[in-house]
Design a protein around this motif. Structure first.
Motif, short mmCIF file in Angstrom:
data_model
loop_
_atom_site.label_atom_id
_atom_site.label_comp_id
_atom_site.label_asym_id
_atom_site.label_seq_id
_atom_site.Cartn_x
_atom_site.Cartn_y
_atom_site.Cartn_z
N LYS A 1 87.18 -25.91 24.19
CA LYS A 1 86.71 -24.53 24.20
C LYS A 1 86.64 -23.95 22.79
O LYS A 1 85.80 -23.12 22.52
N GLY A 2 87.51 -24.37 21.91
CA GLY A 2 87.57 -23.81 20.57
C GLY A 2 86.68 -24.52 19.57
O GLY A 2 86.70 -24.19 18.39
N LEU A 3 85.87 -25.46 20.00
CA LEU A 3 85.04 -26.23 19.08
C LEU A 3 83.69 -25.57 18.87
O LEU A 3 83.16 -24.90 19.75
N ARG A 4 83.15 -25.77 17.67
CA ARG A 4 81.85 -25.23 17.31
C ARG A 4 81.03 -26.34 16.68
O ARG A 4 81.58 -27.24 16.05
N ALA A 5 79.72 -26.28 16.83
CA ALA A 5 78.81 -27.26 16.23
C ALA A 5 78.01 -26.59 15.12
O ALA A 5 77.50 -25.48 15.30
N CYS A 6 77.89 -27.26 14.00
CA CYS A 6 77.06 -26.77 12.90
C CYS A 6 75.60 -26.74 13.36
O CYS A 6 75.11 -27.71 13.94
N LEU A 7 74.93 -25.64 13.10
CA LEU A 7 73.54 -25.50 13.53
C LEU A 7 72.58 -26.35 12.70
O LEU A 7 71.44 -26.56 13.11
N LEU A 8 73.01 -26.85 11.58
CA LEU A 8 72.13 -27.68 10.75
C LEU A 8 72.34 -29.17 11.01
O LEU A 8 71.41 -29.89 11.30
N CYS A 9 73.57 -29.63 10.94
CA CYS A 9 73.81 -31.07 11.07
C CYS A 9 74.41 -31.49 12.40
O CYS A 9 74.45 -32.66 12.72
N ASN B 1 87.44 -25.76 5.28
CA ASN B 1 86.83 -26.82 4.48
C ASN B 1 85.32 -26.72 4.32
O ASN B 1 84.73 -27.46 3.53
N GLY B 2 84.68 -25.87 5.10
CA GLY B 2 83.23 -25.84 5.11
C GLY B 2 82.68 -27.00 5.91
O GLY B 2 83.42 -27.75 6.53
N CYS B 3 81.38 -27.15 5.91
CA CYS B 3 80.75 -28.26 6.63
C CYS B 3 80.73 -29.48 5.70
O CYS B 3 80.27 -29.38 4.56
N PRO B 4 81.20 -30.63 6.18
CA PRO B 4 81.25 -31.81 5.31
C PRO B 4 79.87 -32.36 4.94
O PRO B 4 79.76 -33.14 4.01
N ASN B 5 78.84 -31.94 5.65
CA ASN B 5 77.49 -32.45 5.39
C ASN B 5 76.57 -31.48 4.67
O ASN B 5 75.72 -31.91 3.90
N CYS B 6 76.71 -30.21 4.94
CA CYS B 6 75.72 -29.27 4.42
C CYS B 6 76.33 -27.97 3.90
O CYS B 6 75.72 -26.92 3.98
N GLU B 7 77.50 -28.07 3.33
CA GLU B 7 78.19 -26.89 2.81
C GLU B 7 77.38 -26.19 1.72
O GLU B 7 77.37 -24.96 1.63
N GLU B 8 76.67 -26.94 0.91
CA GLU B 8 75.87 -26.34 -0.17
C GLU B 8 74.89 -25.30 0.39
O GLU B 8 74.68 -24.24 -0.20
N LEU B 9 74.30 -25.60 1.53
CA LEU B 9 73.35 -24.68 2.16
C LEU B 9 74.03 -23.65 3.07
O LEU B 9 73.65 -22.49 3.09
N MET B 10 75.01 -24.11 3.84
CA MET B 10 75.60 -23.25 4.87
C MET B 10 76.67 -22.30 4.32
O MET B 10 76.86 -21.22 4.86
N GLN B 11 77.40 -22.70 3.32
CA GLN B 11 78.40 -21.85 2.65
C GLN B 11 79.38 -21.19 3.62
O GLN B 11 79.59 -19.98 3.60
N MET B 12 79.99 -22.01 4.47
CA MET B 12 80.94 -21.50 5.46
C MET B 12 82.38 -21.45 4.96
O MET B 12 83.19 -20.70 5.49
N LYS B 13 82.68 -22.23 3.95
CA LYS B 13 84.05 -22.30 3.45
C LYS B 13 84.55 -20.91 3.07
O LYS B 13 83.88 -20.18 2.35
N SER B 14 85.69 -20.55 3.61
CA SER B 14 86.36 -19.27 3.35
C SER B 14 85.64 -18.06 3.93
O SER B 14 85.96 -16.94 3.58
N SER B 15 84.67 -18.27 4.81
CA SER B 15 83.93 -17.14 5.38
C SER B 15 83.85 -17.25 6.90
O SER B 15 83.05 -18.02 7.43
N VAL C 1 69.00 -19.70 5.44
CA VAL C 1 69.18 -21.15 5.33
C VAL C 1 67.85 -21.85 5.56
O VAL C 1 67.47 -22.76 4.82
N GLU C 2 67.11 -21.40 6.56
CA GLU C 2 65.81 -22.00 6.82
C GLU C 2 64.87 -21.82 5.63
O GLU C 2 64.15 -22.74 5.24
N ALA C 3 64.90 -20.65 5.00
CA ALA C 3 64.08 -20.39 3.82
C ALA C 3 64.50 -21.29 2.67
O ALA C 3 63.64 -21.82 1.93
N GLU C 4 65.80 -21.48 2.48
CA GLU C 4 66.30 -22.36 1.42
C GLU C 4 65.85 -23.80 1.65
O GLU C 4 65.43 -24.48 0.70
#
Length: 116
Positions: free
Chosen positions: A10-18, A30-44, A96-99
């Motif tokens: 129930k507590g799991l989430r899927a990254c919308l990009l990868c 930790n952010g997303c291990p695959n697309c953190e540069e674009l998604m910028q989730m770490k600490s947010s 993100v889509e624009a980037e």
């Protein structure tokens, strides 16, 4: 290397990009291990809410991404080892889509059948 989530499903989430599946806390920590540069989730927490979803179907364990035919089929063969959603419902945020578009990367929605 991605960690395997240890919280209830129930507590799991899927990254919308990868489509990697982690807990919200893991994405924030930790952010997303695959697309953190674009998604910028770490600490947010807000960015994590916008860039991930709880709406996903099925999971696939990818241990050897480069040699897995399932990883190639899911387009995750270049990603980190981990648990991936077979289908993710939703779209990445507009920025993100624009980037992606500005970098010449074709965005593939992960809730539809093969789009090639």
């Amino acid at each position: 290397m991605a960690s395997i989530p240890t919280v209830k499903a129930k507590g799991l989430r899927a990254c919308l990009l990868c489509s990697i599946v982690l807990s919200q806390a893991d994405f924030v920590r930790n952010g997303c291990p695959n697309c953190e540069e674009l998604m910028q989730m770490k600490s947010s927490r807000d960015r994590t809410q916008n860039c991930t979803t709880t709406a996903f179907d099925g999971v696939i364990a990818v241990i050897d991404p480069e040699n897995s035919w399932v990883a190639r089929w899911q387009r995750t063969s270049k990603y980190a080892r981990g648990i991936y959603a077979a289908r993710v419902i939703g779209r990445v945020p507009a920025d993100v889509e624009a980037e992606l578009q500005s970098r010449g990367i074709k965005y593939r929605v992960r809730d539809e059948v093969d789009q090639d």
